[in-house]
Structure formats: C-alpha cells, structure tokens
Design a protein around this motif. Structure first.
Motif, PDB file in Angstrom:
ATOM      1  N   ALA A  46       0.741  -1.372  -0.085  1.00 13.40           N
ATOM      2  CA  ALA A  46       0.037   0.108  -0.003  1.00 13.40           C
ATOM      3  C   ALA A  46       0.795   1.412   0.065  1.00 13.40           C
ATOM      4  O   ALA A  46       0.556   2.152  -0.684  1.00 13.40           O
ATOM      5  CB  ALA A  46      -1.099   0.142   1.354  1.00 13.40           C
ATOM      6  N   ILE A  47       2.009   1.033   0.919  1.00 14.19           N
ATOM      7  CA  ILE A  47       3.047   2.434   0.885  1.00 14.19           C
ATOM      8  C   ILE A  47       3.333   2.618  -0.656  1.00 14.19           C
ATOM      9  O   ILE A  47       3.539   3.750  -1.100  1.00 14.19           O
ATOM     10  CB  ILE A  47       3.966   1.894   1.906  1.00 14.19           C
ATOM     11  CG1 ILE A  47       3.303   2.212   3.330  1.00 14.19           C
ATOM     12  CG2 ILE A  47       5.121   3.271   1.978  1.00 14.19           C
ATOM     13  CD1 ILE A  47       3.988   1.856   4.488  1.00 14.19           C
ATOM     14  N   LYS A  48       3.933   1.636  -1.115  1.00 16.62           N
ATOM     15  CA  LYS A  48       4.363   1.697  -2.519  1.00 16.62           C
ATOM     16  C   LYS A  48       3.397   2.021  -3.658  1.00 16.62           C
ATOM     17  O   LYS A  48       3.765   2.963  -4.383  1.00 16.62           O
ATOM     18  CB  LYS A  48       5.043   0.177  -2.842  1.00 16.62           C
ATOM     19  CG  LYS A  48       5.652   0.175  -4.228  1.00 16.62           C
ATOM     20  CD  LYS A  48       6.089  -1.122  -4.878  1.00 16.62           C
ATOM     21  CE  LYS A  48       7.115  -0.688  -5.943  1.00 16.62           C
ATOM     22  NZ  LYS A  48       6.650  -0.335  -7.306  1.00 16.62           N
ATOM     23  N   ALA A  49       2.074   1.752  -3.429  1.00 13.88           N
ATOM     24  CA  ALA A  49       1.081   2.321  -4.233  1.00 13.88           C
ATOM     25  C   ALA A  49       1.113   3.642  -4.058  1.00 13.88           C
ATOM     26  O   ALA A  49       0.637   4.385  -5.034  1.00 13.88           O
ATOM     27  CB  ALA A  49      -0.077   1.614  -4.054  1.00 13.88           C
ATOM     28  N   LEU A  50       1.100   4.215  -2.867  1.00 11.39           N
ATOM     29  CA  LEU A  50       1.055   5.312  -2.507  1.00 11.39           C
ATOM     30  C   LEU A  50       1.991   6.326  -3.048  1.00 11.39           C
ATOM     31  O   LEU A  50       1.959   7.353  -3.714  1.00 11.39           O
ATOM     32  CB  LEU A  50       1.081   5.534  -1.058  1.00 11.39           C
ATOM     33  CG  LEU A  50       0.373   6.955  -0.246  1.00 11.39           C
ATOM     34  CD1 LEU A  50      -0.907   7.166  -0.598  1.00 11.39           C
ATOM     35  CD2 LEU A  50       0.654   6.975   1.297  1.00 11.39           C
ATOM     36  N   ASP A  80      -6.986   4.535  -8.140  1.00  9.06           N
ATOM     37  CA  ASP A  80      -7.753   3.789  -6.973  1.00  9.06           C
ATOM     38  C   ASP A  80      -7.519   4.433  -5.752  1.00  9.06           C
ATOM     39  O   ASP A  80      -6.048   4.697  -5.502  1.00  9.06           O
ATOM     40  CB  ASP A  80      -7.388   2.379  -6.942  1.00  9.06           C
ATOM     41  CG  ASP A  80      -8.224   1.636  -8.156  1.00  9.06           C
ATOM     42  OD1 ASP A  80      -9.115   2.197  -8.775  1.00  9.06           O
ATOM     43  OD2 ASP A  80      -7.625   0.786  -8.495  1.00  9.06           O
ATOM     44  N   PRO A  81      -8.249   4.406  -4.963  1.00 11.63           N
ATOM     45  CA  PRO A  81      -7.793   4.986  -3.389  1.00 11.63           C
ATOM     46  C   PRO A  81      -6.951   3.930  -2.910  1.00 11.63           C
ATOM     47  O   PRO A  81      -6.728   2.788  -3.000  1.00 11.63           O
ATOM     48  CB  PRO A  81      -9.118   5.156  -2.604  1.00 11.63           C
ATOM     49  CG  PRO A  81     -10.186   4.825  -3.771  1.00 11.63           C
ATOM     50  CD  PRO A  81      -9.518   4.426  -4.877  1.00 11.63           C
ATOM     51  N   VAL A  82      -5.956   4.435  -1.775  1.00 11.83           N
ATOM     52  CA  VAL A  82      -4.887   3.922  -1.179  1.00 11.83           C
ATOM     53  C   VAL A  82      -5.293   3.696   0.321  1.00 11.83           C
ATOM     54  O   VAL A  82      -5.661   4.955   1.013  1.00 11.83           O
ATOM     55  CB  VAL A  82      -3.503   4.004  -1.502  1.00 11.83           C
ATOM     56  CG1 VAL A  82      -2.549   3.298  -0.628  1.00 11.83           C
ATOM     57  CG2 VAL A  82      -3.262   4.180  -2.830  1.00 11.83           C
ATOM     58  N   THR A  83      -5.447   2.588   1.080  1.00 11.65           N
ATOM     59  CA  THR A  83      -5.655   2.738   2.284  1.00 11.65           C
ATOM     60  C   THR A  83      -4.399   1.914   3.312  1.00 11.65           C
ATOM     61  O   THR A  83      -3.912   1.039   2.858  1.00 11.65           O
ATOM     62  CB  THR A  83      -6.926   1.804   2.593  1.00 11.65           C
ATOM     63  OG1 THR A  83      -8.259   2.447   2.112  1.00 11.65           O
ATOM     64  CG2 THR A  83      -7.347   1.696   4.213  1.00 11.65           C
ATOM     65  N   ILE A  84      -3.962   2.707   4.314  1.00 12.63           N
ATOM     66  CA  ILE A  84      -3.161   2.027   5.145  1.00 12.63           C
ATOM     67  C   ILE A  84      -3.792   1.949   6.720  1.00 12.63           C
ATOM     68  O   ILE A  84      -4.501   2.695   7.095  1.00 12.63           O
ATOM     69  CB  ILE A  84      -1.789   3.304   5.434  1.00 12.63           C
ATOM     70  CG1 ILE A  84      -1.443   3.909   3.951  1.00 12.63           C
ATOM     71  CG2 ILE A  84      -1.031   2.853   6.210  1.00 12.63           C
ATOM     72  CD1 ILE A  84      -0.797   2.813   3.389  1.00 12.63           C
ATOM     73  N   THR A  85      -3.703   0.667   6.962  1.00 16.30           N
ATOM     74  CA  THR A  85      -4.286   0.346   8.202  1.00 16.30           C
ATOM     75  C   THR A  85      -3.425  -0.442   9.064  1.00 16.30           C
ATOM     76  O   THR A  85      -2.398  -0.772   8.953  1.00 16.30           O
ATOM     77  CB  THR A  85      -5.397  -0.888   7.805  1.00 16.30           C
ATOM     78  OG1 THR A  85      -4.891  -1.930   7.190  1.00 16.30           O
ATOM     79  CG2 THR A  85      -6.598  -0.293   6.934  1.00 16.30           C
ATOM     80  N   LEU A  86      -3.874  -0.301  10.632  1.00 16.39           N
ATOM     81  CA  LEU A  86      -3.278  -1.130  11.827  1.00 16.39           C
ATOM     82  C   LEU A  86      -4.343  -1.799  12.420  1.00 16.39           C
ATOM     83  O   LEU A  86      -5.381  -1.098  12.806  1.00 16.39           O
ATOM     84  CB  LEU A  86      -2.588   0.010  12.658  1.00 16.39           C
ATOM     85  CG  LEU A  86      -1.434   0.933  12.021  1.00 16.39           C
ATOM     86  CD1 LEU A  86      -0.818   1.959  13.128  1.00 16.39           C
ATOM     87  CD2 LEU A  86      -0.308  -0.377  11.638  1.00 16.39           C
TER      88      LEU A  86
END
Length: 869
Positions: A46-50, A80-86
């Motif tokens: 996800a970080i790479k996509a961002l 597309d939207p990018v989501t970072i989650t914990l």
C-alpha cells in the motif's frame, strides 16, 4: 533503547487516554511494538502504491479515517484509493488545518493555526501534535500521535507517518491540488482604476432592514448579500492564470484575502472563462466567483472590522498568491439596492425544451421546436437578472404529476409523453433589496413549451450497394420483411396483401413531405451542406420484386424487395451512408372491400461504396505520405514525373488532378505531371494535393489526399556490384569490362554500365563471315562513368579508356586517335607505368565514379583488386 521507550510513551498515551480523558486499558507494550512492526511490513504494498501515485504526478483530493478507525484512506484525482491500516487499538488519525483551525478526524479543536512559507502548520512534538503559532513557535495540543497518522492542510499537502518497532517514523509526502500550484496571477484586469469588487450592481442591501430569501429565512440586520448573476454564479468575478495548468480546477481552493489573511468572502466557485478569454482557449485560465460570507454587513466593510473597503486584496491558492491588486470597496453612500421588481427579472417570451432532458433556469432551451427544427437556435430562459439575492422555481403539484416534472432547485426535467406540445408556466420566486417579509417575495412566470412528439419508426430497412455504371449492377435491393412484419393488425394485413405499390413521404424536421429522399450526415461543398439523393434523380426505377431479385411482384404480399437503381454519375452520389425516416403509404381494400390507407414509418439506411477497382496508391512507391519521384530520363533541366504512375487504376479515375501546395517556389504541374528542377533532387520536398473522381459528374464522390514528393534518381537509389577481384599483370596490363560490373536500379531491374561487343568471324579468304555485333549496351540513364586509381599505389598505374565500334566493314575496331564518332566506352585497360614493379598479392584500390542523366553523382563505388603476376 531510547527510541523504543519513546514509542512506548506514545503508545501508552494512545491507549490510556481517550478523548474524554478517562482511563481505557493496560497492555504489554513490547507486544504492541512488535505487532506494529508486522503491520508496517504488511502495508508495504500500500505504501508503494501511495509513492507510485505521488511519483507519477497524482495528488490527493481527500484523506479520511477508515470506518473502523484503524487506518487512513487517500483518494487521488486519478487511480484507485489507497488505504493504510493498523489492526489494533492504536488506529489512525487525520489531523489537518481548515481555514486556520485545527481539525482532528473532522472535529474542530478550537485551536488557531498560523501559516508560514517555510514551516509546516502541524508537527509531532514529544509524542503529541503541535501547531504553528504567529510567533513561529509550536503549541502543544496535548493530543497523542496515533500509530498511523496523516497531518497537513490543503495549502501544505499531507504527510503520512507510521512508526516502526524502534520508534523511527516512516513518512510519505502526499501533495494536495493546491500545494502543487507554483504560481497564480491575474489573467486580465477585470476592473478599471478606482473601481472595486463590491458595487451596487453585484450586491443586495437595504440599510437597517432584515432581508429574507425565497424560503422566508431572514438574514442579519444590515447584511450585505452577493447578487446572483444571470448565469447562476454569485459574487465578484476575477480571472486568474494558474501554473501548472494540468490540475483540475475543481480540486483547487481559492480564497480572496488581505495582507493579513483576513477575508469576508466565501471560497471561490470556479467556472470556465467567458468572452475573450474563452475564445483565447488559454490553458490554466479560470474565472473565480467570490460570494460574500453570510452575516457580513456594510458597517463591517466601511468600519474596517474585517476587511476595509480600501484594503488591497489578493487571490490565494495553496502557498501561491497573486499581487494585491484588488479593493473590496463598496459604492459610496450605498443605502439600498434595486427595489423595482420589473427592473430585476426578465425572461424570454417562450422557450422550447426537449422531453427527458434536464434544464437550468440559468441555462438555455431552444428558440423553436427542436422536433421540427433539429438545428433550432439555443435560447436563454432569462434575459435579465439584476439585484436578485435569491431565486426559486416551483410548479403546481398536479401539473408536476401529470407531466412527470421534477424540480431540483433551479433545475427542471419534464419526462412524461403527455407533455408533448404542451405549454408549462413555472412559477419563479425571487427576492431583492425590497424583500423583508413574505408579501415582498416577488413572483412571476417562466413560459416553457415542450417539443412536439417526434415522428419515430419501429423498424429500420438497410441495404448496401457497390456503385457501378454497368446497367446490370446498378440496382440496390431494399428488404421489406421488417416493414411487412410491422403490420400486425389482422385487418391491416389484408390491406398490405392487397396493395400493389407504395407512395412515399420523407419526414424532415418532424414533418412528412411527399417524395423519397435520403440524406448523408456529412457535409460537402464550398458552402458545406448535407448531400441528398432522391427518387427520380439519383435514385430511379422503384419496382417491387420477389425473393429471386428478378421477378416482378404484382402485390406487396409477393414482394421481398423494393428494387431501386442508383445512378453513380449524378453530382450528389457519393460513397457514404444515407438515411431518412420514410413513411410508406399503402392504400388498398380491406376485408369489407373498403379502401383503407396505412402509414408505415421506417428508417431507411442505404450504404453506397466505391468498387474495389477504385484508384489506390501503389504501396512500394510510398513511405507514409512521402513519394519518391524518379520519372523518365531528363532531357531538360527538370525531372518530369507523372504522379499517376504511383497509383493503381489511375487511368480509370476521372479528372485526376495534382495541385502544388508548397508555400513558395512551387514546382510546375502540367496535368498530373510534376516538373522538378534537377538541382532540387534529394534536397527539397514539396507538398501536393492529389484528387480524382470515381465517376463522371459525381463531383463529391472524389478522393483528395496530401502527398509529399521528393525528386530522386533510380540509379543512385539502386545498387552496383563489382565481380572482378583480381588484376592479372602477367603481361603488364589487365582490363575492367562490362562483365566485371553489374547494376540494379531502384526497381531492382538490372542494367548495363558499360558497352561490349562480339568480334567478327572471318572465312578462309579473310572476308567477314559473321559481323561484329553489340552484346551489352550502356544504359541510357548513365551520363558519365570513369575508373580512377586511389590509395597509396595510385601513382603506379595508367588507366586507359577502351572505346570500340562496329565499322562499315562489319569489323570491330578500337579507337586509338582521330575522330571518335560512333565509338562507345567498353571498359578500361589498367597497366603498370614503365620501369615500375609491384609484388604479387598486393592489394590495390580504384573508385568507379558514376554520374547519371539526373545530374546526380553517385557515391564512389570502391573496387579492390588483388595483383596476380
């Protein structure tokens, strides 16, 4: 170790303190840290996509906390939207500045935040969020930083931060649209010197009064309101140029402020430029409308409470700003705006609309019925709107239900077919500076007429035809099966079966007119117009035939086709698609033996194509649109090239025409032949237009194309091969003859570079038994050819041309001296100079220099020979 403890403190604050300050829970924080590290690793993609989206120039249009509170979602202008989650209690936070106020997860924190050209508005400080102050220092919010966070503002852009197990942060900078703006400038001056943004024409005000809107909601006493413009925009207008120009203006936020950052205006509404700016089609130019904020009074402006009337104002987007060029101002002595309702509003007497389309009160309908007039001119609903603070559209509920009318603010849609041809009178309510109570809300009407029902067809009859002048191939067969099938009533079928012919009506502008005519959607001619082909001109011999396409049908019940002949030599017949709505009118007796007429609408579509033998380029002569022109052997200072030779079936074309289109010094064209100066070969290319008709008189059934011609030599563009490899000097000399060299021109056709002869044969008494004769003849395209020794051994050789001819005595003779008449070059003798020697096996080189009749000197052909003794 210190970093780990620092992270533990952050996590402890996140876990132990809720938004209300109450104790929440206690855990093994080392486990939390290890878990967080695992989640960072899990977010790698996800970080790479961002990072990839940011790296490709995309920008964020929104950032939001996920529904479960454990992450952040970034929405970009593209992709597309990018989501970072914990996936634990640490969750995610969105911390941003909006209009100078700090927001955490969309909750205002009542903390003012300063702006700076060099410092970010928000930072992490000692595990909590801190915000920039006017003095350049940071003030702690006391709100702990979560495990994954995004902080920033529309002006600054945003920073995503995630902590690893050692307390080190991983950051990704994510730009907003406004943060990418590098400069903003006034596009054109909107105002003359001394004029102001706010004046009586674009504000509504009444001193000491509480004005109301169309919903009867009151404004503050002495409030000054931005008036509506006739296009539905509101407020002062400013045109700006934004750099870079590839940012969607809908994603940008513009504000109008004084030098202290204060404003009385709402954020700008962006629209496309009008007038001269629109015609200029300038990239990055936008029109901004700044409406006054609700509650602003004349006193606020005149008393300099927020912005003074003489303050210099600038447009700001992100950290870019225009010069401070504008004054807010207010017309001196303004006490009341337009109160005469007759001077505020005016509408067109009648405006037509289409069924099912949505219209805006501030937009346009049609000046005439668009069903009957497909090209009806557009007409604005409103012709005047001055000093109006609010406007609304309404209609009786019964009429809305009857005609399927929906109203959304000032937009309306009419959808029920019952409304065809009906006049609808909408009620328009509006307020101005005289509207302080319900009875002072003005009411008028907007007259709208719905189009008449369009004549439509349930079936489409299609046919294709290859144009031809052959009488046996001029007929197109229009199938009638679908038209017959559209007659469904039993009584009507009897009428169809009894009928012996049709009459025809072509529906144009929603009106049937006698005749059969089909029209192309394309436009042709100097004054472009749609081509029409009609019965008894381009289309002839309308007959009914059976399924064999040969036998005439006496009745429609037997007919499978309507046979129509097409004359390809009529002016309007062109390879194209023609169509029209045709009403086939059938009259015959019904079951009661009474005459009855059926009107059967059908869309007729006829596709005409040119025959396969039509003119076409010969591909091998072209490189794209570039044509290599070789032509015949030049006899003057020009190369003459017939462009027809580059086309298949050019002899079948009508009026094959070549027109020079160069900007200057055009080459002469005679018919289809271009004269190219020999001194322009290879060095100049000129533009030409080639056009030709496919049939006589069919003026629009013509092909027109652009080609680019370069004069070239077929000898230069060919190849030369030398087969001789050794130089036999056993006798002191050797020869280089026609058999030692071969040529192929640009068309791969072999030709001779030198002449050769067979010697005579004598009988026993010495008389000629068989005459000498020419064997090879030098190609007429060769103007000059010579063999020259080159290299370090060049001075050791004498090269002598050998000239020969067959004389009147039928014997072959070699020229030695005197008159050269009749002698031709057959090669060269290569001899060592006297008193010289050369070693066997030595390599010597020669150049074969050739000039052709085009005046082109070919690159020297290298000849390498090995000495043999």
């Amino acid at each position: 170790i210190m970093n780990k403890k620092f992270l533990s403190a952050i996590l402890f604050g996140a876990l132990m303190v809720s938004s209300t300050g109450t104790f929440v829970s206690c855990k093994d924080y080392d486990d939390d840290i290890e878990n967080l590290q695992g989640q960072i690793t899990a977010n790698a993609d996800a970080i790479k996509a961002l990072q990839d989206l940011v790296g490709s120039g995309k920008y964020v249009t929104s950032v939001a906390k996920t529904a479960d509170g454990h992450g952040i979602t970034f929405t970009f202008n593209q992709g597309d939207p990018v989501t970072i989650t914990l996936d634990d209690e640490k969750g995610g936070d969105v911390v941003k500045v909006v209009d100078g106020i700090l927001y955490i997860n969309d909750e205002p924190q009542e903390l003012k935040v300063a702006t700076s050209e060099t410092k970010p508005s928000i930072i992490m400080q000692d595990g909590v969020w801190a915000v920039l102050q006017e003095d350049g220092t940071y003030k702690s919010t006391g709100v702990p930083v979560s495990g994954v966070s995004v902080a920033g503002s529309e002006a600054d852009g945003f920073t995503l931060t995630i902590f690893d197990k050692d307390g080190k942060s991983q950051e990704v900078k994510v730009p907003s649209a406004s943060s990418l703006v590098t400069s903003i400038a006034i596009a054109v001056p909107n105002l003359n010197a001394g004029t102001t943004l706010l004046h009586w024409g674009n504000v509504v005000f009444s001193k000491g009064k509480e004005l109301i809107n169309t919903s009867e909601t009151k404004y503050a006493k002495d409030a000054i309101l931005s008036a509506l413009n006739i296009d539905g925009t509101r407020g002062a207008e400013i045109n700006v140029v934004v750099t870079p120009s590839n940012i969607d203006p809908a994603d940008l936020k513009f504000n109008l402020v004084n030098s202290e950052g204060a404003t009385i205006f709402e954020e700008a509404v962006v629209s496309t430029p009008k007038g001269a700016l629109q015609r200029a089609a300038m990239d990055g130019v936008y029109t901004l409308h700044f409406a006054l904020k609700e509650g602003v009074t004349v006193a606020d402006i005149n008393d300099n409470k927020i912005i003074g009337q003489n303050d210099a104002l600038a447009v700001v987007c992100g950290k870019a700003t225009t010069a401070f060029e504008y004054k807010s101002g207010l017309a001196a002595g303004l006490t009341v705006g337009e109160t005469n309702s007759a001077n505020c509003y005016a509408a067109s007497t009648n405006t037509f609309v289409k069924l099912g389309e949505t219209y805006s009160l501030f937009g346009k309908g049609y000046a005439a019925d668009p069903s009957a007039n497909p090209n009806a001119a557009a007409q604005a609903f409103l012709t005047k709107l001055v000093g109006v603070s609010d406007i609304a559209l309404s209609l009786d509920e019964n009429l809305k239900s009857l005609y399927g009318i929906t109203i959304d603010g000032t937009n309306f849609t009419i959808s029920n077919e019952a409304a065809y041809g009906k006049v609808i009178n909408f009620t328009v309510k509006y307020t101005n500076s005289a509207s302080t109570k319900k009875s002072e809300i003005h009411s008028t009407t907007l007259k709208v007429t719905v189009q008449n029902a369009a004549v439509t067809a349930g079936v489409t009859l299609k046919a294709s035809h290859v144009l031809s002048t052959d009488a046996t191939k001029k007929t197109v067969y229009l199938p009638l099966a679908d038209l017959a099938a559209s007659v469904t009533a039993a009584g009507d079928k009897i009428v169809w079966n009894n009928a012996t012919t049709f009459t025809y009506k072509t529906v144009a502008n929603n009106t049937p007119a006698t005749g059969f005519a089909l029209t192309s959607s394309k436009k042709y001619g100097a004054a472009p117009a749609n081509l029409k082909i009609a019965k008894d001109t381009e289309l002839n011999s309308f007959t009914l035939v059976k399924s064999d396409k040969k036998t005439a049908a006496a009745k429609l019940s037997e007919a499978a086709y309507l046979a129509i002949t097409v004359d390809p030599e009529q002016a309007n017949v062109t390879a194209d698609v023609y169509s029209a709505l045709i009403q086939f009118v059938v009259t015959a007796n019904d079951v009661d033996n009474q005459s009855k007429t059926l009107t059967l609408p059908a869309t007729v579509e006829l596709t005409l194509t040119n025959p396969a033998s039509a003119v076409s380029r010969i591909p091998m002569y072209f490189d794209g649109d570039k044509l290599a022109a070789y032509g015949a052997v030049p006899t003057t200072t020009d190369l003459e090239y017939d462009v027809k030779t580059a086309y298949n079936n050019a002899d079948k074309a009508v009026d094959f025409t070549v027109t020079a289109k160069a900007d200057k010094d055009k080459w002469t064209v005679n018919g289809s032949t271009v004269k190219i100066p020999l001194n322009k070969l290879y060095t100049e290319t000129q533009k030409f237009e080639v056009s030709y008709k496919h049939f006589e008189n069919a003026i629009y059934n013509a092909a027109t194309e652009t080609i680019y011609i370069t004069g070239q030599s077929p000898i230069k563009d060919g190849t030369i091969t030398v087969s001789k490899t050794t130089l036999d000097l056993a006798t002191g000399s050797d020869s280089f003859l026609s058999a030692d060299v071969a040529g192929k021109d640009a068309f791969n056709k072999a030709y001779k570079l030198l002449n050769s002869f067979t010697a005579e044969v004598l009988d026993a008494n010495g008389s000629v038994k068989t005459a000498a004769a020419a064997k090879d003849v030098q190609d007429e395209r060769i103007a000059d050819i010579e063999l020259v020794a080159t290299g370090e051994n060049a001075g050791a050789f004498v090269i002598t041309p050998v000239l020969q001819k067959v004389g009147d005595d039928q014997k072959l003779s070699t020229w030695t001296s005197g008159d050269e008449t009749g002698y031709v070059l057959t090669g060269w003798t290569i001899a060592l100079k006297p008193n010289t020697a050369i070693q066997s096996g030595a390599t010597i080189t020669f150049d074969l220099n050739i000039t052709d009749k085009w005046g082109v000197e070919l690159p020297a052909q290298k000849v390498t020979l090995t000495v043999k003794k």
